[in-house]
Design an enzyme around this catalytic site. Sequence first.
Site, PDB file in Angstrom:
ATOM      1  N   ASP A 138       0.812  -1.213   0.000  1.00 38.59           N
ATOM      2  CA  ASP A 138       0.000   0.000   0.000  1.00 38.59           C
ATOM      3  C   ASP A 138       0.850   1.270   0.000  1.00 38.59           C
ATOM      4  O   ASP A 138       1.963   1.293   0.546  1.00 38.59           O
ATOM      5  CB  ASP A 138      -0.881   0.043   1.254  1.00 38.59           C
ATOM      6  CG  ASP A 138      -2.120  -0.819   1.141  1.00 38.59           C
ATOM      7  OD1 ASP A 138      -2.192  -1.642   0.208  1.00 38.59           O
ATOM      8  OD2 ASP A 138      -3.016  -0.684   1.986  1.00 38.59           O
ATOM      9  N   HIS A 172       3.661  -2.150   3.391  1.00 36.46           N
ATOM     10  CA  HIS A 172       3.805  -0.827   2.782  1.00 36.46           C
ATOM     11  C   HIS A 172       5.223  -0.675   2.254  1.00 36.46           C
ATOM     12  O   HIS A 172       6.180  -0.876   3.007  1.00 36.46           O
ATOM     13  CB  HIS A 172       3.542   0.284   3.810  1.00 36.46           C
ATOM     14  CG  HIS A 172       2.170   0.267   4.409  1.00 36.46           C
ATOM     15  ND1 HIS A 172       1.812  -0.610   5.427  1.00 36.46           N
ATOM     16  CD2 HIS A 172       1.071   1.017   4.140  1.00 36.46           C
ATOM     17  CE1 HIS A 172       0.540  -0.394   5.759  1.00 36.46           C
ATOM     18  NE2 HIS A 172       0.073   0.592   5.006  1.00 36.46           N
TER      19      HIS A 172
END
Length: 263
Positions: A74, A219
């Site tokens: 992400d 992430h």
Amino acid sequence: MSWNISRLRSRTAGALAAVASLGLVLSACTSYDTYSAADARSEAKGGVQVKAGMKAQAGPVDCEKVKCIALTFDAGPSEHTPRLLDILKKEKVPATFFLLGKNHVDRYPELVRRIADEGHEVANHTWSHRILTDRSSDEVREELSRTQDAIEKLTGKRPTLMRPPQGRTDNDVSDVSRELGLAQIMWSTTAKDYSTTDSALIEKRTLDQAGRDGIILLHDIYDGTVPAVPGIIEELKRRGYTFVTVPQLMAPGHAEPGKVYKP
């Protein structure tokens, strides 16, 4: 100039960490129906999606028979993404990237193209990481459609998947997502890599939660995350897992726009 960019990156990462740390708690405040990858596969095999005019296509593996798991990243791309892509290429592992528009897609267009060109799934994580359930339908539409347009301009393809910031969604967000052709993808595993730079801890947290048909949330904007990826891949391969993208996890079905998928 370099100091200003560094400060901006620090502020962006800090803001994302702050909201992410509340995500699991706050997302529990909203009730909505969820579906699984297995649901998508069974619907396709039962002819449900075909009857609705949706063409079912087989994936590279049959996740009913093979232990599949999906790596997702992400809020990128970032300066860490090239190294991540090198690792994934070396290990022959596909991933799904939920890209953030502001200060990411618009800053690293060459990386967006590279992600797509190397066979990864490019998906939508909104333009500015605003909490969609706090926004009007028009604002939700702007957050998603702006990122859709930016990604399509760079890759020639509009995403079909999105991940709402913090995993927070509701009926209004689902309605706009359906309108834009976007299915909502949650996760089963999170290393909370926004809270630590300890790569060994990120690896351990991920491996402790990993399971069949799982969707791993990481992430590629934090310093400790990418160094943890080789160990995660090595151990999950040793356990017999096959890495797939989110669409491949659902094949021969697919994620339907507006629906929320959670392992």
